[in-house]
Design a protein around this motif. Structure first.
Motif, PDB file in Angstrom:
ATOM      1  N   THR A 134       0.815  -1.209   0.000  1.00 31.93           N
ATOM      2  CA  THR A 134       0.000   0.000   0.000  1.00 31.93           C
ATOM      3  C   THR A 134       0.845   1.254   0.000  1.00 31.93           C
ATOM      4  O   THR A 134       0.376   2.321  -0.379  1.00 31.93           O
ATOM      5  CB  THR A 134      -0.950   0.027   1.213  1.00 31.93           C
ATOM      6  OG1 THR A 134      -0.189  -0.064   2.412  1.00 31.93           O
ATOM      7  CG2 THR A 134      -1.963  -1.076   1.127  1.00 31.93           C
ATOM      8  N   GLU A 137       1.970   3.656  -3.681  1.00 30.14           N
ATOM      9  CA  GLU A 137       0.807   4.058  -4.462  1.00 30.14           C
ATOM     10  C   GLU A 137       1.258   4.737  -5.755  1.00 30.14           C
ATOM     11  O   GLU A 137       2.046   5.675  -5.747  1.00 30.14           O
ATOM     12  CB  GLU A 137      -0.068   5.020  -3.663  1.00 30.14           C
ATOM     13  CG  GLU A 137      -0.785   4.372  -2.518  1.00 30.14           C
ATOM     14  CD  GLU A 137      -1.742   5.346  -1.840  1.00 30.14           C
ATOM     15  OE1 GLU A 137      -2.217   6.275  -2.503  1.00 30.14           O
ATOM     16  OE2 GLU A 137      -1.992   5.131  -0.661  1.00 30.14           O
ATOM     17  N   GLU A 142      -4.897   1.309  -8.478  1.00 32.91           N
ATOM     18  CA  GLU A 142      -5.842   1.053  -7.377  1.00 32.91           C
ATOM     19  C   GLU A 142      -6.619  -0.242  -7.584  1.00 32.91           C
ATOM     20  O   GLU A 142      -6.780  -1.031  -6.660  1.00 32.91           O
ATOM     21  CB  GLU A 142      -6.830   2.216  -7.219  1.00 32.91           C
ATOM     22  CG  GLU A 142      -6.220   3.530  -6.833  1.00 32.91           C
ATOM     23  CD  GLU A 142      -5.779   4.344  -8.045  1.00 32.91           C
ATOM     24  OE1 GLU A 142      -6.156   3.995  -9.181  1.00 32.91           O
ATOM     25  OE2 GLU A 142      -5.042   5.304  -7.833  1.00 32.91           O
ATOM     26  N   TRP A 143      -7.116  -0.443  -8.810  1.00 31.26           N
ATOM     27  CA  TRP A 143      -7.932  -1.633  -9.071  1.00 31.26           C
ATOM     28  C   TRP A 143      -7.087  -2.897  -9.041  1.00 31.26           C
ATOM     29  O   TRP A 143      -7.584  -3.966  -8.680  1.00 31.26           O
ATOM     30  CB  TRP A 143      -8.669  -1.505 -10.404  1.00 31.26           C
ATOM     31  CG  TRP A 143      -9.816  -0.539 -10.272  1.00 31.26           C
ATOM     32  CD1 TRP A 143      -9.913   0.673 -10.832  1.00 31.26           C
ATOM     33  CD2 TRP A 143     -10.982  -0.732  -9.478  1.00 31.26           C
ATOM     34  NE1 TRP A 143     -11.078   1.284 -10.457  1.00 31.26           N
ATOM     35  CE2 TRP A 143     -11.767   0.432  -9.618  1.00 31.26           C
ATOM     36  CE3 TRP A 143     -11.466  -1.745  -8.657  1.00 31.26           C
ATOM     37  CZ2 TRP A 143     -12.985   0.612  -8.984  1.00 31.26           C
ATOM     38  CZ3 TRP A 143     -12.689  -1.562  -8.041  1.00 31.26           C
ATOM     39  CH2 TRP A 143     -13.427  -0.413  -8.200  1.00 31.26           C
ATOM     40  N   ARG A 145      -4.674  -3.353  -6.920  1.00 31.69           N
ATOM     41  CA  ARG A 145      -4.554  -3.663  -5.493  1.00 31.69           C
ATOM     42  C   ARG A 145      -5.855  -4.254  -4.950  1.00 31.69           C
ATOM     43  O   ARG A 145      -5.855  -5.190  -4.161  1.00 31.69           O
ATOM     44  CB  ARG A 145      -4.192  -2.401  -4.714  1.00 31.69           C
ATOM     45  CG  ARG A 145      -2.773  -1.967  -4.983  1.00 31.69           C
ATOM     46  CD  ARG A 145      -2.297  -0.953  -3.980  1.00 31.69           C
ATOM     47  NE  ARG A 145      -3.303   0.050  -3.663  1.00 31.69           N
ATOM     48  CZ  ARG A 145      -3.168   1.357  -3.870  1.00 31.69           C
ATOM     49  NH1 ARG A 145      -2.069   1.827  -4.392  1.00 31.69           N
ATOM     50  NH2 ARG A 145      -4.128   2.191  -3.545  1.00 31.69           N
ATOM     51  N   VAL A 146      -6.998  -3.730  -5.392  1.00 27.17           N
ATOM     52  CA  VAL A 146      -8.292  -4.270  -4.963  1.00 27.17           C
ATOM     53  C   VAL A 146      -8.444  -5.697  -5.466  1.00 27.17           C
ATOM     54  O   VAL A 146      -8.895  -6.585  -4.744  1.00 27.17           O
ATOM     55  CB  VAL A 146      -9.453  -3.375  -5.463  1.00 27.17           C
ATOM     56  CG1 VAL A 146     -10.797  -4.062  -5.257  1.00 27.17           C
ATOM     57  CG2 VAL A 146      -9.438  -2.034  -4.772  1.00 27.17           C
ATOM     58  N   LEU A 149      -6.677  -8.177  -3.360  1.00 32.00           N
ATOM     59  CA  LEU A 149      -7.335  -8.436  -2.070  1.00 32.00           C
ATOM     60  C   LEU A 149      -8.572  -9.320  -2.203  1.00 32.00           C
ATOM     61  O   LEU A 149      -8.986  -9.943  -1.245  1.00 32.00           O
ATOM     62  CB  LEU A 149      -7.735  -7.119  -1.399  1.00 32.00           C
ATOM     63  CG  LEU A 149      -6.588  -6.217  -0.965  1.00 32.00           C
ATOM     64  CD1 LEU A 149      -7.141  -4.916  -0.417  1.00 32.00           C
ATOM     65  CD2 LEU A 149      -5.723  -6.904   0.074  1.00 32.00           C
ATOM     66  N   CYS A 150      -9.155  -9.373  -3.367  1.00 29.70           N
ATOM     67  CA  CYS A 150     -10.385 -10.147  -3.567  1.00 29.70           C
ATOM     68  C   CYS A 150     -10.063 -11.499  -4.174  1.00 29.70           C
ATOM     69  O   CYS A 150      -9.176 -11.633  -5.010  1.00 29.70           O
ATOM     70  CB  CYS A 150     -11.340  -9.395  -4.496  1.00 29.70           C
ATOM     71  SG  CYS A 150     -11.905  -7.844  -3.822  1.00 29.70           S
ATOM     72  N   LEU A 170     -17.029  -5.636  -9.215  1.00 29.52           N
ATOM     73  CA  LEU A 170     -15.602  -5.315  -9.186  1.00 29.52           C
ATOM     74  C   LEU A 170     -14.926  -5.627 -10.522  1.00 29.52           C
ATOM     75  O   LEU A 170     -14.084  -4.855 -11.010  1.00 29.52           O
ATOM     76  CB  LEU A 170     -14.909  -6.074  -8.049  1.00 29.52           C
ATOM     77  CG  LEU A 170     -15.206  -5.563  -6.644  1.00 29.52           C
ATOM     78  CD1 LEU A 170     -14.549  -6.468  -5.599  1.00 29.52           C
ATOM     79  CD2 LEU A 170     -14.726  -4.142  -6.469  1.00 29.52           C
ATOM     80  N   LYS A 174     -13.159  -2.912 -12.918  1.00 24.37           N
ATOM     81  CA  LYS A 174     -11.753  -3.091 -13.294  1.00 24.37           C
ATOM     82  C   LYS A 174     -11.596  -2.950 -14.811  1.00 24.37           C
ATOM     83  O   LYS A 174     -10.648  -2.355 -15.305  1.00 24.37           O
ATOM     84  CB  LYS A 174     -11.255  -4.458 -12.816  1.00 24.37           C
ATOM     85  CG  LYS A 174      -9.827  -4.695 -13.150  1.00 24.37           C
ATOM     86  CD  LYS A 174      -9.384  -6.058 -12.670  1.00 24.37           C
ATOM     87  CE  LYS A 174      -7.959  -6.330 -13.096  1.00 24.37           C
ATOM     88  NZ  LYS A 174      -7.555  -7.685 -12.761  1.00 24.37           N
TER      89      LYS A 174
END
Length: 180
Positions: A134, A137, A142-143, A145-146, A149-150, A170, A174
């Motif tokens: 994190t 950056e 951003e997407w 990194r998301v 996490l998913c 999501l 993306k």
């Protein structure tokens, strides 16, 4: 003379029954002593007598009546020793079970402590890796990194809630990010 229902020439059915029972019990006890000596017997004058008139003889007779047969006394002694042995065995078994339970509980606590230490170490390592990711950056990532996490695999966890709608939102975001 008053008639009291007992005639010297007639046989008393109750006395005959008692005599028969006395002989059967004496045969069962097999100790040679009758337990019912001194029962009410009828004298020639029609009066009832309760056995010996001497007080010491009467006490001795009651003691004989209260005395257990040899077979019952032996059985009680054997039963007592057997029960004492069973009590001793159950107490030793209980002590062994308590000791075993104590050892198992100590082992469980050691295992739990080890497992908790492993989990703490894994969580710290995961947190450090997450913080390292994190901190870097960069715009437009951003997407990514998301997405890291998913979990987008629908077959990974059968017991979790249905998150297919969230997953599809999501993925669509993306592929076509929002323009500001």
């Amino acid at each position: 003379m008053a008639d009291n229902g007992v005639h010297p020439t007639e046989e008393d059915p109750a006395a005959a029954f008692l005599a028969q029972q006395e002989s059967e019990i004496a045969g069962i006890e097999n100790d040679g002593e009758g337990r019912f000596r001194g029962r009410a017997c009828h004298s020639e004058w029609g009066h009832e007598s309760n056995g010996p008139t001497d007080s010491y003889a009467a006490i001795a007779q009651v003691d004989i009546q209260r005395q257990e047969p040899e077979s019952l006394r032996k059985w009680r002694e054997e039963q007592k020793t057997r029960l004492e042995a069973l009590d001793l065995a159950s107490k030793t078994a209980e002590a062994e079970w308590k000791e075993k339970a104590k050892r198992e509980l100590e082992d469980w606590h050691v295992h739990q402590s080890e497992q908790m230490e492993k989990n703490k170490a894994n969580n710290r390592a995961s947190e450090e890796a997450f913080l390292a990711e994190t901190d870097g950056e960069s715009p437009g990532s951003e997407w990514e990194r998301v997405a890291r996490l998913c979990d987008f695999n629908p077959k990974t966890n059968k017991t979790a809630k249905d998150v297919s709608r969230m997953r599809s939102v999501l993925i669509s975001l993306k592929q076509t990010p929002l323009v500001r």
